[in-house]
Design a protein around this motif. Structure first.
Motif, PDB file in Angstrom:
ATOM      1  N   HIS A 180      -2.598   2.950   0.285  1.00  0.00           N
ATOM      2  CA  HIS A 180      -1.447   3.564   0.576  1.00  0.00           C
ATOM      3  C   HIS A 180      -0.663   4.431  -0.609  1.00  0.00           C
ATOM      4  O   HIS A 180       0.336   4.988  -0.193  1.00  0.00           O
ATOM      5  N   THR A 181      -1.684   4.459  -1.642  1.00  0.00           N
ATOM      6  CA  THR A 181      -0.984   5.420  -2.889  1.00  0.00           C
ATOM      7  C   THR A 181      -1.685   6.553  -2.663  1.00  0.00           C
ATOM      8  O   THR A 181      -1.519   7.574  -3.700  1.00  0.00           O
ATOM      9  N   GLY A 202       0.217   9.666  -1.372  1.00  0.00           N
ATOM     10  CA  GLY A 202       1.347  10.125  -2.347  1.00  0.00           C
ATOM     11  C   GLY A 202       1.089  10.481  -3.476  1.00  0.00           C
ATOM     12  O   GLY A 202       1.842  11.233  -4.302  1.00  0.00           O
ATOM     13  N   ARG A 203      -0.201  10.275  -4.157  1.00  0.00           N
ATOM     14  CA  ARG A 203      -0.642  10.746  -5.537  1.00  0.00           C
ATOM     15  C   ARG A 203      -1.644  11.460  -5.676  1.00  0.00           C
ATOM     16  O   ARG A 203      -1.928  11.903  -6.664  1.00  0.00           O
TER      17      ARG A 203
END
Length: 391
Positions: free
Chosen positions: A215-216, A219-220
């Motif tokens: 889930h990162t 976003g990254r």
């Protein structure tokens, strides 16, 4: 033709609404739509064709020449309905994405077109497609059946959506739905007693860390201006509170609008699963369960549809896109296509609820709204010429 086709479709709405309620009460899963396809077939004014032994149904109205394909979906999903209406499904399945409305609307359009068939500007090819929600994709089966579809000049579909205002039509060019990558994660370790975790290689802990790490990614590793989403929606492992299992599984979906992001995140997904699992002494792998391209509306056809809609007095929605996915995107890889979105927000009696929600229930009036959208798209494709739409 616009006036007459819309008027004829409106006259068919009482029948179509009754059909919608029967369809809503008896949803079937993708590839299993036997009763659903029979209900639809019996409602049509001509004999349809079942495609290659599947539940996919095709009906052609009009004379020779390249047809405009208009698609609706037959299948429901595994979800227990909570709407409480008299025609609610009780079999643990549900038309929670509006497919019952889309099918009933297309039946109304076919019945109307059949009455006007000698005057149609182009043949109408109605496709009642199986398995939009599941794999294998019903769209793939339709595209493989050239003998059933014949020559097609363009493809049209309409889909209800609870985020668009009632009475508005979403018709935007370019990418309107995301590419979708469905996957299953398997983490394998060594099971044992929950009181002695040091003697095991715990796949549950490893999978939990995999889920957090995944889930990162969006976003990254993705430009914030590019829509992308990853969701893990199902976890399964073990059979008791004191038994560490030997394996753990997860199901998820990755959605992207940008092709480069899609390819990069797919590779990264496999890397994260493998290496995080390895860090916990386990083995991690990913199996693809679904892979659909982004849904891209043909600019020329979309402009023509917007023009016809405005002539019909239909108000257009504000520019709108989503990370939803639809295998209608596959039709766009072969023919110019347009997916139209029909607003539900603020509709008569509509209780706000999202797609795939147990409380999602479009009002009966949505059948007419979708039939109108389908008719607009059909007429726009039938009347549009040029390099993009020349068969």
């Amino acid at each position: 033709m616009l006036r007459d086709l819309v008027a004829a479709a409106r006259e068919e709405l009482p029948f179509a609404v009754s059909l919608r309620r029967r369809l809503h009460a008896t949803p079937e899963l993708g590839g299993q739509e036997v009763d659903t396809s029979r209900l639809v077939a019996d409602a049509l004014p001509l004999r349809p064709v079942f495609v290659n032994g599947t539940t996919n149904l095709v009906a052609r109205v009009g004379g020779p020449g390249p047809a405009v394909l208009v698609r609706a979906e037959l299948d429901g999903i595994e979800l227990r309905e909570e709407t409480g209406v008299p025609h609610a499904a009780v079999n643990g399945r549900m038309h929670a994405c509006g497919h019952d409305v889309h099918c009933a609307a297309l039946v109304a359009l076919v019945r109307a077109a059949h009455r006007l068939q000698d005057r149609l500007p182009a043949p109408l090819l109605a496709v009642f497609q199986a398995s939009e929600e599941r794999t294998p994709s019903g769209a793939e089966e339709i595209l493989e059946a050239d003998e059933a579809t014949g020559t097609v000049r363009a493809a049209v579909a309409a889909h209800v959506h609870p985020e668009i205002p009632w009475g508005r039509l979403g018709a935007d060019p370019g990418t309107v739905n995301a590419a979708t990558y469905g996957f299953e994660i398997l983490v394998e370790g060594r099971g044992g007693h929950g009181a002695y975790p040091h003697t095991t290689l715990d796949p549950v802990l490893a999978l939990a860390q995999v889920v957090v790490a995944l889930h990162t990614m969006t976003g990254r590793r993705v430009d914030p201006l590019n829509p992308a989403v990853l969701s893990i929606c199902c976890l399964s492992a073990g059979s008791g509170e004191n038994v560490i299992p030997s394996s753990a599984r997860a199901l998820g979906t990755l959605r992207t609008m940008d092709a480069d992001d899609h390819e990069r995140l797919r590779k990264l997904l496999h890397t994260v699963v493998s290496q995080v699992a390895e860090a916990h002494g386990c083995a991690g792998s990913v199996r693809q369960t679904r892979d659909e391209p982004a849904l891209v509306n043909d600019p020329r056809l979309t402009l023509a549809t917007r023009t016809v809609a405005q002539r019909a007095g239909v108000r257009l929605a504000e520019p709108w896109r989503s990370c939803g996915g639809d295998d209608f995107a596959r039709y766009g890889t072969r023919w110019p296509s347009v997916m139209l979105f029909v607003g539900l927000d603020g509709g008569p009696g509509f209780v706000p609820a999202g797609l795939h929600n147990p409380f999602f229930l479009p009002p009966d009036d949505a059948v007419g709204q979708v039939a109108l959208a389908q008719a607009l798209g059909y007429l726009a494709a039938a009347g549009t010429t040029g390099p993009n739409l020349t068969p």
